[in-house]
Design a protein around this motif. Structure first.
Motif, mmCIF file in Angstrom:
data_model
loop_
_atom_site.group_PDB
_atom_site.id
_atom_site.type_symbol
_atom_site.label_atom_id
_atom_site.label_comp_id
_atom_site.label_asym_id
_atom_site.label_seq_id
_atom_site.Cartn_x
_atom_site.Cartn_y
_atom_site.Cartn_z
ATOM 1 N N ALA A 105 0.841 -1.196 0.000
ATOM 2 C CA ALA A 105 0.000 0.000 0.000
ATOM 3 C C ALA A 105 0.882 1.254 0.000
ATOM 4 O O ALA A 105 2.018 1.230 0.480
ATOM 5 C CB ALA A 105 -0.901 0.008 1.235
ATOM 6 N N ALA A 106 0.328 2.366 -0.526
ATOM 7 C CA ALA A 106 1.066 3.634 -0.515
ATOM 8 C C ALA A 106 0.981 4.284 0.864
ATOM 9 O O ALA A 106 1.923 4.951 1.297
ATOM 10 C CB ALA A 106 0.492 4.579 -1.570
ATOM 11 N N ALA A 107 -0.149 4.095 1.534
ATOM 12 C CA ALA A 107 -0.368 4.659 2.876
ATOM 13 C C ALA A 107 -1.606 4.002 3.456
ATOM 14 O O ALA A 107 -2.397 3.395 2.723
ATOM 15 C CB ALA A 107 -0.557 6.177 2.812
ATOM 16 N N VAL A 108 -1.760 4.117 4.759
ATOM 17 C CA VAL A 108 -2.955 3.590 5.437
ATOM 18 C C VAL A 108 -3.608 4.724 6.208
ATOM 19 O O VAL A 108 -2.937 5.463 6.946
ATOM 20 C CB VAL A 108 -2.594 2.425 6.390
ATOM 21 C CG1 VAL A 108 -3.771 2.064 7.288
ATOM 22 C CG2 VAL A 108 -2.140 1.205 5.583
ATOM 23 N N VAL A 109 -4.916 4.860 6.022
ATOM 24 C CA VAL A 109 -5.702 5.859 6.756
ATOM 25 C C VAL A 109 -6.799 5.103 7.502
ATOM 26 O O VAL A 109 -7.482 4.255 6.907
ATOM 27 C CB VAL A 109 -6.322 6.894 5.783
ATOM 28 C CG1 VAL A 109 -7.289 7.821 6.519
ATOM 29 C CG2 VAL A 109 -5.213 7.693 5.089
ATOM 30 N N ILE A 110 -6.936 5.389 8.792
ATOM 31 C CA ILE A 110 -7.963 4.688 9.569
ATOM 32 C C ILE A 110 -8.990 5.674 10.123
ATOM 33 O O ILE A 110 -8.684 6.853 10.340
ATOM 34 C CB ILE A 110 -7.346 3.894 10.760
ATOM 35 C CG1 ILE A 110 -6.665 4.824 11.773
ATOM 36 C CG2 ILE A 110 -6.391 2.820 10.252
ATOM 37 C CD1 ILE A 110 -6.310 4.167 13.096
ATOM 38 N N ARG A 111 -10.206 5.165 10.345
ATOM 39 C CA ARG A 111 -11.167 5.895 11.164
ATOM 40 C C ARG A 111 -10.579 5.968 12.569
ATOM 41 O O ARG A 111 -10.015 4.990 13.061
ATOM 42 C CB ARG A 111 -12.501 5.140 11.201
ATOM 43 C CG ARG A 111 -13.527 5.751 12.149
ATOM 44 C CD ARG A 111 -14.777 4.901 12.247
ATOM 45 N NE ARG A 111 -15.640 5.058 11.081
ATOM 46 C CZ ARG A 111 -16.538 6.033 10.937
ATOM 47 N NH1 ARG A 111 -16.697 6.935 11.892
ATOM 48 N NH2 ARG A 111 -17.284 6.090 9.845
ATOM 49 N N SER A 112 -10.682 7.097 13.226
ATOM 50 C CA SER A 112 -10.101 7.259 14.560
ATOM 51 C C SER A 112 -10.604 6.191 15.521
ATOM 52 O O SER A 112 -11.769 5.799 15.485
ATOM 53 C CB SER A 112 -10.461 8.633 15.136
ATOM 54 O OG SER A 112 -9.564 9.601 14.652
ATOM 55 N N VAL A 113 -9.705 5.740 16.379
ATOM 56 C CA VAL A 113 -10.079 4.852 17.473
ATOM 57 C C VAL A 113 -10.569 5.747 18.598
ATOM 58 O O VAL A 113 -9.802 6.186 19.458
ATOM 59 C CB VAL A 113 -8.883 3.990 17.926
ATOM 60 C CG1 VAL A 113 -9.306 3.034 19.029
ATOM 61 C CG2 VAL A 113 -8.316 3.217 16.735
ATOM 62 N N GLY A 114 -11.866 6.039 18.552
ATOM 63 C CA GLY A 114 -12.440 6.975 19.511
ATOM 64 C C GLY A 114 -13.946 6.992 19.341
ATOM 65 O O GLY A 114 -14.472 6.534 18.314
ATOM 66 N N THR A 115 -14.643 7.529 20.350
ATOM 67 C CA THR A 115 -16.102 7.435 20.357
ATOM 68 C C THR A 115 -16.795 8.772 20.107
ATOM 69 O O THR A 115 -18.020 8.836 20.093
ATOM 70 C CB THR A 115 -16.567 6.895 21.726
ATOM 71 O OG1 THR A 115 -15.868 7.581 22.770
ATOM 72 C CG2 THR A 115 -16.294 5.407 21.831
ATOM 73 N N SER A 116 -16.035 9.829 19.921
ATOM 74 C CA SER A 116 -16.649 11.135 19.771
ATOM 75 C C SER A 116 -17.069 11.399 18.327
ATOM 76 O O SER A 116 -16.464 10.887 17.392
ATOM 77 C CB SER A 116 -15.654 12.211 20.202
ATOM 78 O OG SER A 116 -16.059 13.456 19.732
ATOM 79 N N THR A 117 -18.082 12.252 18.167
ATOM 80 C CA THR A 117 -18.427 12.729 16.831
ATOM 81 C C THR A 117 -17.849 14.128 16.598
ATOM 82 O O THR A 117 -18.183 14.785 15.616
ATOM 83 C CB THR A 117 -19.954 12.764 16.623
ATOM 84 O OG1 THR A 117 -20.536 13.573 17.648
ATOM 85 C CG2 THR A 117 -20.545 11.368 16.686
ATOM 86 N N ASP A 118 -16.995 14.566 17.526
ATOM 87 C CA ASP A 118 -16.312 15.839 17.313
ATOM 88 C C ASP A 118 -15.268 15.677 16.209
ATOM 89 O O ASP A 118 -14.838 14.572 15.906
ATOM 90 C CB ASP A 118 -15.599 16.292 18.593
ATOM 91 C CG ASP A 118 -16.591 16.756 19.656
ATOM 92 O OD1 ASP A 118 -17.688 17.200 19.267
ATOM 93 O OD2 ASP A 118 -16.260 16.644 20.837
ATOM 94 N N ARG A 119 -14.871 16.811 15.658
ATOM 95 C CA ARG A 119 -13.923 16.737 14.545
ATOM 96 C C ARG A 119 -12.497 16.838 15.066
ATOM 97 O O ARG A 119 -11.766 17.785 14.797
ATOM 98 C CB ARG A 119 -14.234 17.846 13.540
ATOM 99 C CG ARG A 119 -14.176 17.311 12.136
ATOM 100 C CD ARG A 119 -14.668 18.239 11.089
ATOM 101 N NE ARG A 119 -14.092 17.831 9.805
ATOM 102 C CZ ARG A 119 -13.855 18.655 8.814
ATOM 103 N NH1 ARG A 119 -14.116 19.934 8.921
ATOM 104 N NH2 ARG A 119 -13.321 18.192 7.686
ATOM 105 N N PHE A 120 -12.143 15.800 15.860
ATOM 106 C CA PHE A 120 -10.763 15.635 16.331
ATOM 107 C C PHE A 120 -10.312 14.233 15.964
ATOM 108 O O PHE A 120 -11.077 13.278 16.135
ATOM 109 C CB PHE A 120 -10.675 15.792 17.854
ATOM 110 C CG PHE A 120 -10.921 17.187 18.337
ATOM 111 C CD1 PHE A 120 -9.907 18.131 18.294
ATOM 112 C CD2 PHE A 120 -12.161 17.547 18.827
ATOM 113 C CE1 PHE A 120 -10.133 19.423 18.735
ATOM 114 C CE2 PHE A 120 -12.401 18.841 19.266
ATOM 115 C CZ PHE A 120 -11.385 19.792 19.217
ATOM 116 N N ALA A 121 -9.103 14.114 15.472
ATOM 117 C CA ALA A 121 -8.568 12.784 15.148
ATOM 118 C C ALA A 121 -7.742 12.268 16.322
ATOM 119 O O ALA A 121 -7.138 13.049 17.057
ATOM 120 C CB ALA A 121 -7.714 12.867 13.885
ATOM 121 N N HIS A 122 -7.763 10.943 16.478
ATOM 122 C CA HIS A 122 -7.106 10.295 17.625
ATOM 123 C C HIS A 122 -5.819 9.604 17.169
ATOM 124 O O HIS A 122 -5.866 8.698 16.332
ATOM 125 C CB HIS A 122 -8.024 9.227 18.230
ATOM 126 C CG HIS A 122 -9.336 9.739 18.760
ATOM 127 N ND1 HIS A 122 -9.723 9.566 20.066
ATOM 128 C CD2 HIS A 122 -10.354 10.415 18.150
ATOM 129 C CE1 HIS A 122 -10.926 10.107 20.248
ATOM 130 N NE2 HIS A 122 -11.330 10.620 19.099
#
Ligand code: ZN
Ligand code: ZN
Length: 484
Positions: free
Chosen positions: A197-214
């Motif tokens: 793969a060129a890169a891996v992007v994940i959904r944040s491991v977190g429970t908030s719907t705020d726009r902060f990445a974990h």
């Protein structure tokens, strides 16, 4: 195993066992603690509930030092802060022990959708992510449901592409959603490298719907190849998922500047209340409570884990004050251990286990606070059979605080885990983590998320547990009997 059992206590236990053996006492188990020790536990409980000390410590660390990524300049400042804080409180002994590790520096990260339309996403690089080539990588996106789904994919479907893993974390009081959700963060980059793969992007491991990445650490070994990896905030992951289910091919660009550096030596910072037993003696037993001093490089690491630093320090300080006022030492010594470099691989905990592994029997029992500042509602105990009456008696003193139950098993918290493998007895005071993963490892983990009232309850529980553990008439077990 039972290394410290004053004569008076043994005699008392023997006396208690006589009526029990005769069947004269059938209503309850004998109370293992002296009445005077229980009185102290109850006084500590009330004093803790009226004290702001833990919050003040947490505020001081997060304000004066800020975030504390292992190996950064603030790591050194945090160590200095901890030594000064312990010394100012008058602990009997304060010292540091080295922990050496490779470290990682984040410069910038930028993750954007470039087709079918251009959109900037809220993203954060994962710990130890390699940098992308200058200008970043741009490629078509391929989406997977979770790490298993990604691992099962043929390299042909992945090679040269940007991988997006979309699994969500479930909210739970005990934090049980974290284990399954964190797999993609831990292993996604390594699997990405294996499949080209060129890169891996994940959904944040977190429970908030705020726009902060974990952010958070990846799991790999020295020889592992990694590809650049980042998490995007949950609303951004929702957006990307919607685009991915449309007709148009989605292309993204990932740019990460970061570097992995040669070794840095930080310090575990340790404070001790000397017990009544000769503290110089190699046999003098110790109750250890801990937290980790480092944090990620975003927010101010307030919940993770300045709160734990405040909770265990305040609990020990209350015990020490009480001992000073009444001229009575706890039977066993009490150590507060603030571990280095937990976030990037338990380096402080590993160094501590390496340095003290051969004296595991000296450590009666250990417990770490590293799950924010939510109220404690239960406890777990990894102890010998004969210690369970003592554990149950401790839980009974915690019940007025809302600590409803005790179960066998569990650990002592992340930094004690390396020592657990050598048979360290462990207690966990389980905190309500319903909201912990809304803020965990984000820019949003700041002091305002710490509930001062819940924190007092934590201090009360740690003070009662630590004091009674130090006064226990029996040991808690250690060595092979506690190994799985
Ligand atoms: Zn932590
Ligand atoms: Zn953490």
């Amino acid at each position: 195993m039972i290394r410290f059992s004053p004569l008076a206590r043994s005699a008392r236990a023997a006396l208690l066992s006589i009526p029990a053996a005769l069947g004269l006492v059938s209503f309850a188990l004998a109370q293992p603690f002296d009445a005077a020790d229980l009185d102290v536990a109850r006084e500590l409980r009330e004093q803790a509930l009226a004290s702001d000390l833990a919050y003040e410590i947490t505020a001081d660390l997060t304000t004066r030092v800020g975030n504390r990524l292992a190996g950064s300049e603030n790591d050194a400042r945090a160590v200095e802060w901890a030594v000064e804080m312990f010394e100012s409180m008058g602990f009997d002994r304060v010292w540091t022990e080295p922990a050496t590790f490779p470290y990682w520096t984040r410069e910038t990260e930028r993750v954007s959708i470039v087709a079918p339309t251009e959109q900037e996403l809220v993203a954060i690089a994962l710990g130890f992510s390699p940098a992308t080539p200058d200008g970043g990588v741009e490629a078509e996106v391929v989406m997977f449901d979770d790490l298993d789904d990604f691992e099962a994919a043929s390299p042909d479907s992945v090679e040269g592409r940007i991988v997006f893993i979309r699994s969500r974390m479930e909210r739970a009081r005990d934090g049980s959603g974290y284990g399954p959700a964190v797999q993609k963060r831990a292993r996604g980059s390594v699997v990405g490298a294996e499949k080209g793969a060129a890169a891996v992007v994940i959904r944040s491991v977190g429970t908030s719907t705020d726009r902060f990445a974990h952010t958070g650490m990846m799991r790999f070994t020295a020889g592992s190849r990694l590809v650049p990896a980042a998490a995007i905030s949950n609303p951004d992951a929702d957006q990307l998922e919607r685009l991915m289910t449309g007709d148009a091919a989605v292309r993204m660009r990932v740019e990460i500047e970061a570097s992995v550096n040669e070794t840095y030596t930080s310090r575990n910072v340790i404070a001790q209340i000397d017990g009544a037993a000769d503290p110089e003696s190699i046999d003098a037993p110790i109750v250890a409570i801990g937290a980790h001093l480092d944090s990620w490089d975003v927010g101010t690491g307030a919940l993770d884990d300045a709160a734990g630093v405040g909770i265990v320090t305040a609990a020990a300080r209350l015990i020490m004050e009480h001992a000073d006022e009444h001229g009575a030492r706890p039977d066993r010594s009490i150590q507060v251990i603030l571990f280095a470099a937990e976030e990037i691989g338990l380096w402080g905990g590993r160094a501590w286990a390496d340095a003290h592994g051969d004296e595991v029997e000296r450590y009666l029992v250990a417990s770490e606070s590293d799950f924010g500042a939510g109220r404690i509602y239960a406890m777990t105990a990894r102890v010998a059979d004969e210690a369970m009456p003592v554990i149950e008696a401790i839980q009974a003193e915690l019940a007025p605080l809302g600590v409803e139950s005790v179960e066998r098993g569990g650990g002592a918290g992340p930094d004690f885990t390396p020592m657990l493998a050598r048979g360290l007895a462990a207690v966990r005071l389980r905190q309500d983590g319903s909201k912990y993963f809304d803020y965990h490892h984000t820019e949003n983990d700041t002091l305002d998320k710490v509930d001062p009232e819940a924190m007092k309850q934590n201090v009360a529980a740690f003070a009662v547990f630590t004091w009674l553990a130090a006064q226990s008439p029996v040991g808690f077990g250690s060595g092979p009997e506690l190994l799985d």
